[in-house]
Design an enzyme around this catalytic site. Sequence first.
Site, mmCIF file in Angstrom:
data_model
loop_
_atom_site.group_PDB
_atom_site.id
_atom_site.type_symbol
_atom_site.label_atom_id
_atom_site.label_comp_id
_atom_site.label_asym_id
_atom_site.label_seq_id
_atom_site.Cartn_x
_atom_site.Cartn_y
_atom_site.Cartn_z
ATOM 1 N N HIS A 145 0.809 -0.857 0.363
ATOM 2 C CA HIS A 145 -0.108 -0.183 -0.060
ATOM 3 C C HIS A 145 0.907 1.746 0.066
ATOM 4 O O HIS A 145 2.150 1.493 0.288
ATOM 5 C CB HIS A 145 -0.947 -0.223 1.001
ATOM 6 N N LYS A 149 -1.187 5.150 4.595
ATOM 7 C CA LYS A 149 -1.556 3.768 5.364
ATOM 8 C C LYS A 149 -1.367 3.672 6.859
ATOM 9 O O LYS A 149 -0.485 3.680 7.060
ATOM 10 C CB LYS A 149 -1.528 2.316 4.635
HETATM 11 P P1 NAP Z 1 -6.706 9.281 4.110
HETATM 12 O O1 NAP Z 1 -7.014 9.460 3.160
HETATM 13 O O2 NAP Z 1 -6.659 9.706 5.490
HETATM 14 O O3 NAP Z 1 -8.760 10.256 4.985
HETATM 15 C C1 NAP Z 1 -9.104 9.786 5.942
HETATM 16 C C2 NAP Z 1 -10.458 11.361 5.833
HETATM 17 O O4 NAP Z 1 -10.965 10.597 7.371
HETATM 18 C C3 NAP Z 1 -8.963 12.429 6.652
HETATM 19 O O5 NAP Z 1 -9.438 13.533 5.528
HETATM 20 C C4 NAP Z 1 -8.991 12.569 7.548
HETATM 21 O O6 NAP Z 1 -9.018 13.718 7.875
HETATM 22 C C5 NAP Z 1 -10.601 11.978 8.122
HETATM 23 N N1 NAP Z 1 -10.775 11.742 9.600
HETATM 24 C C6 NAP Z 1 -9.632 11.065 10.426
HETATM 25 N N2 NAP Z 1 -10.176 11.600 12.206
HETATM 26 C C7 NAP Z 1 -11.375 11.754 11.465
HETATM 27 C C8 NAP Z 1 -12.903 11.534 12.190
HETATM 28 N N3 NAP Z 1 -12.579 11.074 13.996
HETATM 29 N N4 NAP Z 1 -13.997 11.216 11.644
HETATM 30 C C9 NAP Z 1 -14.235 11.834 10.380
HETATM 31 N N5 NAP Z 1 -12.645 11.440 9.409
HETATM 32 C C10 NAP Z 1 -11.730 11.390 10.312
HETATM 33 O O7 NAP Z 1 -7.115 7.880 4.538
HETATM 34 P P2 NAP Z 1 -7.937 7.193 2.849
HETATM 35 O O8 NAP Z 1 -7.048 6.644 2.117
HETATM 36 O O9 NAP Z 1 -9.168 7.850 2.277
HETATM 37 O O10 NAP Z 1 -8.513 5.403 3.641
HETATM 38 C C11 NAP Z 1 -9.331 5.545 4.529
HETATM 39 C C12 NAP Z 1 -9.433 4.861 5.601
HETATM 40 O O11 NAP Z 1 -10.787 3.874 3.955
HETATM 41 C C13 NAP Z 1 -8.288 3.641 5.262
HETATM 42 O O12 NAP Z 1 -8.947 3.120 6.553
HETATM 43 C C14 NAP Z 1 -8.183 2.822 4.399
HETATM 44 O O13 NAP Z 1 -7.230 1.519 5.386
HETATM 45 C C15 NAP Z 1 -9.844 2.612 3.637
HETATM 46 N N6 NAP Z 1 -9.717 2.013 2.640
HETATM 47 C C16 NAP Z 1 -10.536 0.506 2.251
HETATM 48 C C17 NAP Z 1 -10.703 0.921 1.512
HETATM 49 C C18 NAP Z 1 -11.850 -0.099 0.550
HETATM 50 O O14 NAP Z 1 -11.786 -0.336 -0.425
HETATM 51 N N7 NAP Z 1 -12.626 -0.730 2.050
HETATM 52 C C19 NAP Z 1 -9.720 1.047 0.190
HETATM 53 C C20 NAP Z 1 -8.684 2.129 0.325
HETATM 54 C C21 NAP Z 1 -8.675 2.011 1.597
HETATM 55 P P3 NAP Z 1 -7.473 14.661 8.397
HETATM 56 O O15 NAP Z 1 -6.717 14.409 7.215
HETATM 57 O O16 NAP Z 1 -7.730 16.189 8.881
HETATM 58 O O17 NAP Z 1 -7.276 14.048 9.537
#
Ligand code: NAP
Length: 255
Positions: A145, A149
């Site tokens: 990844h 992550k």
């Molecule tokens: P990311 O870019 O870091 O996005 C996470 C977002 O959530 C950021 O904007 C963050 O804000 C915000 N956040 C932090 N704390 C929060 C809270 N308490 N309440 C609401 N929002 C909050 O991460 P990403 O790549 O989008 O991934 C997000 C999640 O999805 C991860 O767990 C990842 O492993 C997962 N994922 C899943 C799949 C799937 O197919 N299931 C695919 C890819 C990723 P800040 O930046 O201000 O902290």
Amino acid sequence: MSIKVIIAGFKGKMGQAAYKMVTEDPDLDLVALYDPFAPEEQVAGVQVFKSKEDLKGLTADVWVDFTTPAVAYENTRFALEQGYAPVVGTTGFTSEEITELTELSRAKSLGGLIAPNFALGAVLLMQFAAQAAKYFPNVEIIELHHDQKKDAPSGTAVKTAELISQVRTSQEQGAPDETESLAGARGANFDGMHIHSVRLPGLVAHQEVIFGSQGEGLTLRHDSYDRVSFMTGVNLAIKKVVEGSELVYGLEHLL
Ligand code: NAP
């Protein structure tokens, strides 16, 4: 009637892809965005909520969550308590948490999904891996990844290992007397099979499942090159969970 959707974590990489997908689908109606750290009050006329308290009482059908492992459980619980069917891509749930949330969804008679991977190819890879493990019990999982992550191993790797362990006779792999001269060299141990996590800039989400046997090997690999690869699954899940009456773990249950 369009399905009313809330997106939690809309400023993140996955949240932005979900925002685009939801706003481009005429069958979906984006009614709220949630992010405690977002500076804006609204985006294209949709209110941005900074606290879950303020969301209470808002009418919506589905809560899409791409936030962070530390808050995924409490967010999903909140969604169910408010009557929103959760579609959760955030990873890092324990199996006890999934069981608890499933029980709560049954009590509320609400559908929902926690999916470690929304890419159809990744769902197929997990199924193919479980099939192969019946004949090839020696297996190692390598998940790769991007370097932002937060959790390791990935939810997809754990789910793959869980599916494999349902059909594989439990056994410790490697030499019985193997040692690590550098801690972690053999990766994480799940029921005797090993999981390795690679983090590099430039990657999105990738996984290899490598089987080895007498004189032969079999490698299964899936690559998400772009986060758009997850959105077909998220869209499908939003439309399915509104008809469901319990939360399920894994997109394959809705296909
Ligand atoms: P990311 O870019 O870091 O996005 C996470 C977002 O959530 C950021 O904007 C963050 O804000 C915000 N956040 C932090 N704390 C929060 C809270 N308490 N309440 C609401 N929002 C909050 O991460 P990403 O790549 O989008 O991934 C997000 C999640 O999805 C991860 O767990 C990842 O492993 C997962 N994922 C899943 C799949 C799937 O197919 N299931 C695919 C890819 C990723 P800040 O930046 O201000 O902290």
